[in-house]
Design an enzyme around this catalytic site. Structure first.
Site, PDB file in Angstrom:
ATOM      1  N   TYR A  64      13.311  20.140  20.872  1.00 18.50           N
ATOM      2  CA  TYR A  64      12.494  19.135  21.548  1.00 18.50           C
ATOM      3  C   TYR A  64      11.038  19.382  21.149  1.00 18.50           C
ATOM      4  O   TYR A  64      10.372  20.258  21.675  1.00 18.50           O
ATOM      5  CB  TYR A  64      12.625  19.238  23.065  1.00 18.50           C
ATOM      6  CG  TYR A  64      13.962  18.806  23.626  1.00 18.50           C
ATOM      7  CD1 TYR A  64      14.924  18.196  22.830  1.00 18.50           C
ATOM      8  CD2 TYR A  64      14.269  19.006  24.961  1.00 18.50           C
ATOM      9  CE1 TYR A  64      16.141  17.799  23.354  1.00 18.50           C
ATOM     10  CE2 TYR A  64      15.480  18.617  25.499  1.00 18.50           C
ATOM     11  CZ  TYR A  64      16.420  18.012  24.694  1.00 18.50           C
ATOM     12  OH  TYR A  64      17.626  17.622  25.220  1.00 18.50           O
ATOM     13  N   PHE A 223      20.934  11.240  29.654  1.00 18.45           N
ATOM     14  CA  PHE A 223      20.468   9.866  29.863  1.00 18.45           C
ATOM     15  C   PHE A 223      20.953   9.378  31.240  1.00 18.45           C
ATOM     16  O   PHE A 223      21.646   8.367  31.338  1.00 18.45           O
ATOM     17  CB  PHE A 223      20.954   8.929  28.755  1.00 18.45           C
ATOM     18  CG  PHE A 223      20.379   9.213  27.405  1.00 18.45           C
ATOM     19  CD1 PHE A 223      19.016   9.373  27.223  1.00 18.45           C
ATOM     20  CD2 PHE A 223      21.201   9.334  26.300  1.00 18.45           C
ATOM     21  CE1 PHE A 223      18.484   9.647  25.983  1.00 18.45           C
ATOM     22  CE2 PHE A 223      20.680   9.609  25.042  1.00 18.45           C
ATOM     23  CZ  PHE A 223      19.326   9.767  24.882  1.00 18.45           C
ATOM     24  N   PRO A 224      20.600  10.089  32.324  1.00 21.70           N
ATOM     25  CA  PRO A 224      21.154   9.757  33.642  1.00 21.70           C
ATOM     26  C   PRO A 224      20.661   8.441  34.221  1.00 21.70           C
ATOM     27  O   PRO A 224      21.272   7.934  35.166  1.00 21.70           O
ATOM     28  CB  PRO A 224      20.701  10.928  34.516  1.00 21.70           C
ATOM     29  CG  PRO A 224      19.452  11.416  33.856  1.00 21.70           C
ATOM     30  CD  PRO A 224      19.691  11.247  32.387  1.00 21.70           C
ATOM     31  N   GLY A 229      16.539   3.792  24.445  1.00 26.49           N
ATOM     32  CA  GLY A 229      15.861   2.539  24.128  1.00 26.49           C
ATOM     33  C   GLY A 229      14.979   2.139  25.287  1.00 26.49           C
ATOM     34  O   GLY A 229      14.576   2.977  26.096  1.00 26.49           O
TER      35      GLY A 229
END
Length: 300
Positions: A64, A223-224, A229
């Site tokens: 990251y 991606f909770p 996008g």
């Protein structure tokens, strides 16, 4: 005292116990998870606020940034509180064009583990996920064996998996203890929608979640809040329920995850202290049975 409206306030990951709403560090670096944050002081404020709120599970990775989120965590929080659990993931890396590619060969996994240890200023990582990247030519067992080797050397405390199928999880569990799974799961990622998702995400997540609950494994939904996008919820049901509770759609998304299964450990990320407070407050939102069922039905 349980301050969660749905289910227990804590969850066990191996022999560790953490609050059942963690923090994902993916949004701490700059745009596209690349380079330094636009406001480093704000990023550090998010991390300080995380531990102030009582959140004691942080998910990160050396790639990251690369290295940025880990460095910010160490600079801000080290020496770490005794109850703070830091989880990382290995199996990917970034190229100079900012693309994400597999790094699943044993030597790549070892290098990534050493980078996590170095940048986080740790001698051992609490939880490390083996993240399977689509289109890799490295056999799953080869990567898993490399992770087991790193654990035997004392560099990793607990092993977990990410972006895996139920068959892969079962295969791994037959070989070594696994404490959790980190796969895509949220209020809008129903099975039909995932069928054409272009990131190689595995299907069968309802079965995976139920299996984790049965076996006592933590399921960390990545991606909770939405698919990658534009961060826009696509179900009008969320908006209606959010208005009823005086909450945001993102808060309802988190509340639904907490209500769906006690095995779920959401790790929403943010680069804003205010948004962090908002996410944390979602744990207190009580959805009724009809609301939970309406959100679930809208996912397909």
């Amino acid at each position: 005292m349980n301050d969660f409206a749905h289910g227990p306030s804590t969850i066990r990951i191996g022999d560790l116990e953490v609050r059942r709403l963690g923090f994902g560090a993916m949004q701490l670096p700059g745009p596209e998870v690349w380079g330094e944050p636009k406001d480093p002081a704000k990023a550090r404020a998010v991390l300080k606020r995380t531990v102030e709120l009582g959140i004691n599970f942080i998910d990160t990775s050396w790639y990251y940034g690369p290295f940025v989120s880990n460095r910010l965590i160490a600079e801000t929080l080290h020496p770490y509180a005794k109850d703070l659990v830091i989880a990382t993931k290995l199996g990917g890396k970034r190229l100079p064009d900012k693309s994400w590619v597999a790094a699943l060969r044993p030597e790549e996994l070892r290098q990534g583990c050493e980078e996590d240890l170095r940048t986080l200023r740790l001698e051992r990582i609490d939880v490390t996920h083996l993240r399977i990247i689509p289109h890799s030519d490295v056999p799953f067992r080869e990567s898993l064996d490399a992770m087991i080797g790193l654990q035997k050397e004392g560099k990793i405390r607990h092993l977990a998996l990410s972006n895996v199928t139920l068959d892969q999880l079962r295969e791994a569990m037959a070989i070594t203890p696994i404490v959790g799974v980190q796969n895509l799961y949220n209020v809008i990622a129903g099975e039909k929608k995932l069928a054409n998702f272009p990131m190689g995400v595995v299907a069968g997540q309802e079965q995976m979640l139920d299996f984790c609950a049965e076996k006592g494994l933590a399921f960390l939904p990545y991606f909770p809040l939405a698919l990658p996008g534009p961060r826009k919820m696509v179900s009008p049901v969320l908006g209606e329920i959010a208005k009823k509770h005086g909450a945001t759609e993102a808060q309802i998304a988190i509340a639904w995850l907490l209500a769906r299964s006690k095995a779920l450990l959401p790790i929403p990320g943010t680069s804003s202290p205010a948004h962090l407070d908002e996410n944390w407050a979602a744990r207190t939102i009580a959805l009724d049975k009809a609301e939970i069922e309406a959100i679930t039905a809208a996912r397909s």
